[in-house]
Design an enzyme around this catalytic site. Structure first.
Site, PDB file in Angstrom:
ATOM      1  N   LYS A  22       4.620   1.334  13.544  1.00 22.05           N
ATOM      2  CA  LYS A  22       4.819   1.764  12.156  1.00 22.05           C
ATOM      3  C   LYS A  22       3.490   1.847  11.413  1.00 22.05           C
ATOM      4  CE  LYS A  22       5.874  -1.271   8.851  1.00 22.05           C
ATOM      5  NZ  LYS A  22       5.240  -1.128   7.530  1.00 22.05           N
ATOM      6  N   ASN A  23       2.654   0.840  11.572  1.00 23.99           N
ATOM      7  CA  ASN A  23       1.416   0.778  10.802  1.00 23.99           C
ATOM      8  C   ASN A  23       0.366   1.780  11.268  1.00 23.99           C
ATOM      9  OD1 ASN A  23       2.461  -1.242   9.194  1.00 23.99           O
ATOM     10  ND2 ASN A  23       1.570  -2.900  10.391  1.00 23.99           N
ATOM     11  N   ARG A  93       3.875   0.307   0.263  1.00 26.52           N
ATOM     12  CA  ARG A  93       2.443   0.263  -0.004  1.00 26.52           C
ATOM     13  C   ARG A  93       1.679   1.330   0.772  1.00 26.52           C
ATOM     14  NH1 ARG A  93      -1.579  -2.594  -2.097  1.00 26.52           N
ATOM     15  NH2 ARG A  93      -3.534  -2.746  -0.957  1.00 26.52           N
ATOM     16  N   CYS A 117       6.093  -4.948   0.072  1.00 24.44           N
ATOM     17  CA  CYS A 117       6.613  -6.309   0.212  1.00 24.44           C
ATOM     18  C   CYS A 117       5.953  -7.267  -0.778  1.00 24.44           C
ATOM     19  CB  CYS A 117       6.368  -6.823   1.627  1.00 24.44           C
ATOM     20  SG  CYS A 117       7.569  -6.250   2.836  1.00 24.44           S
ATOM     21  N   ARG A 122      -2.400  -7.566  -3.754  1.00 22.72           N
ATOM     22  CA  ARG A 122      -3.063  -6.652  -2.831  1.00 22.72           C
ATOM     23  C   ARG A 122      -3.663  -5.485  -3.614  1.00 22.72           C
ATOM     24  NH1 ARG A 122       1.241  -5.290   1.740  1.00 22.72           N
ATOM     25  NH2 ARG A 122       2.652  -5.173  -0.025  1.00 22.72           N
ATOM     26  N   PRO A 123      -4.809  -5.682  -4.239  1.00 21.21           N
ATOM     27  CA  PRO A 123      -5.419  -4.617  -5.038  1.00 21.21           C
ATOM     28  C   PRO A 123      -5.971  -3.502  -4.157  1.00 21.21           C
ATOM     29  CG  PRO A 123      -6.915  -6.474  -4.874  1.00 21.21           C
ATOM     30  CD  PRO A 123      -5.611  -6.913  -4.224  1.00 21.21           C
ATOM     31  N   ILE A 124      -6.219  -2.335  -4.763  1.00 26.77           N
ATOM     32  CA  ILE A 124      -6.795  -1.216  -4.021  1.00 26.77           C
ATOM     33  C   ILE A 124      -8.202  -0.896  -4.533  1.00 26.77           C
ATOM     34  CG2 ILE A 124      -4.533  -0.260  -3.447  1.00 26.77           C
ATOM     35  CD1 ILE A 124      -5.095   1.924  -5.599  1.00 26.77           C
ATOM     36  N   ASP A 125      -8.868  -1.881  -5.093  1.00 30.59           N
ATOM     37  CA  ASP A 125     -10.189  -1.626  -5.655  1.00 30.59           C
ATOM     38  C   ASP A 125     -11.182  -1.162  -4.598  1.00 30.59           C
ATOM     39  OD1 ASP A 125      -9.768  -4.362  -4.797  1.00 30.59           O
ATOM     40  OD2 ASP A 125     -11.801  -4.787  -5.491  1.00 30.59           O
ATOM     41  N   LEU A 126     -11.065  -1.675  -3.355  1.00 30.97           N
ATOM     42  CA  LEU A 126     -11.988  -1.244  -2.308  1.00 30.97           C
ATOM     43  C   LEU A 126     -11.767   0.216  -1.947  1.00 30.97           C
ATOM     44  CD1 LEU A 126     -12.007  -4.397  -0.003  1.00 30.97           C
ATOM     45  CD2 LEU A 126     -13.798  -3.647  -1.567  1.00 30.97           C
ATOM     46  N   VAL A 331      -5.230 -14.279   5.241  1.00 29.58           N
ATOM     47  CA  VAL A 331      -5.186 -12.885   4.797  1.00 29.58           C
ATOM     48  C   VAL A 331      -4.352 -12.777   3.528  1.00 29.58           C
ATOM     49  CG1 VAL A 331      -4.595 -10.516   5.431  1.00 29.58           C
ATOM     50  CG2 VAL A 331      -5.491 -12.080   7.163  1.00 29.58           C
ATOM     51  N   ARG A 401      12.733  -1.650   7.215  1.00 32.23           N
ATOM     52  CA  ARG A 401      11.499  -0.914   6.956  1.00 32.23           C
ATOM     53  C   ARG A 401      10.587  -0.895   8.168  1.00 32.23           C
ATOM     54  NH1 ARG A 401       8.321  -3.606   3.255  1.00 32.23           N
ATOM     55  NH2 ARG A 401       6.935  -1.818   3.561  1.00 32.23           N
TER      56      ARG A 401
END
Length: 444
Positions: A22-23, A93, A117, A122-126, A331, A401
């Protein structure tokens, strides 16, 4: 809404094939936005997340058709749409993976901030920092990332964060950088097998990416990508879940379509716990959990260490190992909502900071439990398989999922598990305190 009814105590036996990852499938599907011409992907599992990505891509002008049980054909038929709406992105996500290919190929993107989930911040700043370094103009308005660029340019980037490298961020930046003028070097890139698989797919379309499978990627910009065919790698998280299912039920299962080289840390840790592995003559992996289980310390870290996505399943297994075990997640340190639900089944487990402390070896008993996220769902099913009596696992929409026909495949291995509608009438009488037999009533 559905739930599982599980009657535990049955050792799993038999043979089962692992699905495509899936990933890996989701970012590769998203990258099809950048292709000129049709793409055919093989070993794509039929999951809720895959259907969500399919729906999202269709709103972005991609024709998506399932041409076989495990194959998808994707082709851009309208390259004008550039808005990934909240209603779809909030469900998953991985939807944010459309940001890179939209920006790189169409020069613009408006992508809702992602959901998914409930496993911690879990930011997306990077992601955004990397795309800005490539020359994108980025702002956030009304919950959307708005990104624009007339032409991206190569740059030297660093994508390391407080909890390690960003997987989806690497996918986004790598796909956008394919179209950047000049050379892009990404340091501290995520090098999970799923990221490498995306890179192999992009190279199959004509990209020039070197360093795949390492923390340093070098990308030479090009003008266009062509369609291609690609086979998705096996799902290492599903494989680990099935290995642990065999061990926790004291069974023996043979797994087909497994990449052991993607699972070295998991296999070594399971061997330390007492699970035995062997290769069959046809290349499958035989997993035996019939011997005594030993306590262990496990730490979830970025690849190639134990994945955070296996942390909950290992916690379930170690409830059956006599002695004290510690499972730590560096993590997603807050990813322990399954612990209190396992305790409902008699597990002696408690959370301390970013760790679960397990006093294993005590018998488990069936109970009603509720899943909080995808991998917690799987872990609670595994715990129920090891427990005596009947259990109910609710909110299994999380599990759907990421696991294809999970209960059917477990049932084929001998598990007593069924999917039913979540209604009071379908709750086993043994779990109803008003109707269940008590010691006094049994004596009478």
């Amino acid at each position: 809404m559905d739930m599982f009814v599980v009657r535990g105590g049955q050792p799993l036996q038999g043979r089962v094939a692992v699905s495509g990852a899936k990933n890996a499938a989701l970012p590769i599907m998203a990258a099809a936005l950048a292709a000129d011409g049709p793409t055919t992907l093989y070993d794509v599992p039929d999951l809720v997340d895959v259907r969500t990505m399919t729906a999202l891509l269709r709103t972005l002008g991609v024709a998506v058709d399932r041409v076989d049980n495990d194959a998808l054909k994707l082709e851009v038929i309208d390259d004008r749409p550039a808005i990934a709406e909240y209603e779809l992105v909030r469900r998953m996500r991985a939807s944010v993976c459309v940001l890179g290919p939209l920006l790189g190929r169409r020069g613009r993107a408006a992508v809702s901030l992602p959901g998914g989930c409930n496993i911690g911040h879990r930011p997306i700043d990077l992601h955004l920092r990397g795309l800005e370094a490539l020359g994108a103009d980025i702002r956030i308005e009304r919950g959307y990332v708005i990104a624009q660029a007339r032409r991206l340019h190569g740059a030297n980037l660093y994508l390391g964060g407080a909890c390690g490298s960003t997987v989806t961020g690497t996918c986004n930046v790598m796909t956008a950088a394919v179209f950047a003028e000049g050379t892009t070097t990404i340091e501290a890139a995520a090098w999970e097998p799923e990221v490498e698989d995306l890179g192999r797919y992009l190279n199959g379309m004509g990209a020039q990416i070197s360093g795949l499978g390492t923390p340093t990627l070098k990308i030479e910009g090009i003008d266009r990508l062509s369609g291609t065919t690609h086979r998705i790698i096996p799902d290492r998280i599903e494989a680990a879940t099935l290995m642990i299912a065999a061990a926790i039920t004291r069974g023996a299962v043979t797994l087909e379509n497994v990449r052991a080289d993607h699972m070295t840390a998991v296999i070594r840790k399971l061997e330390e716990i007492g699970v035995r592995f062997s290769r069959t003559t046809d290349g499958a992996i035989h997993v035996a959990g019939t011997g005594p289980l030993q306590p262990a310390d496990c730490i979830a870290l970025p690849y190639p260490a134990i994945p955070t996505d296996v942390q909950a399943q290992l916690t379930a297994l170690l409830t059956q190992a006599e002695g004290i075990s510690v499972v730590t997640d560096k993590v997603f340190p807050d990813r322990f909502m399954h612990v209190s639900e396992m305790a409902r089944m008699g597990a002696r487990v408690r959370r301390e900071g970013q760790s679960a402390i397990i006093a294993g070896g005590e018998p488990l008993s069936g109970a009603s439990v509720m899943a909080s996220d995808l991998r917690a769902s799987a872990a609670l099913v595994l715990t129920a398989l090891a427990a005596q009596g009947e259990s109910v696992v609710r909110r299994i929409y999380h599990l759907d999922r990421g696991y294809e026909q999970f209960e059917e495949r477990l049932r084929a291995l001998g598990a007593d598990i069924e999917r039913v509608v979540d209604t009071p009438a379908n709750v086993p009488a043994s779990l109803n305190p008003l109707t269940a037999a008590t010691p006094d009533s049994e004596a009478a």
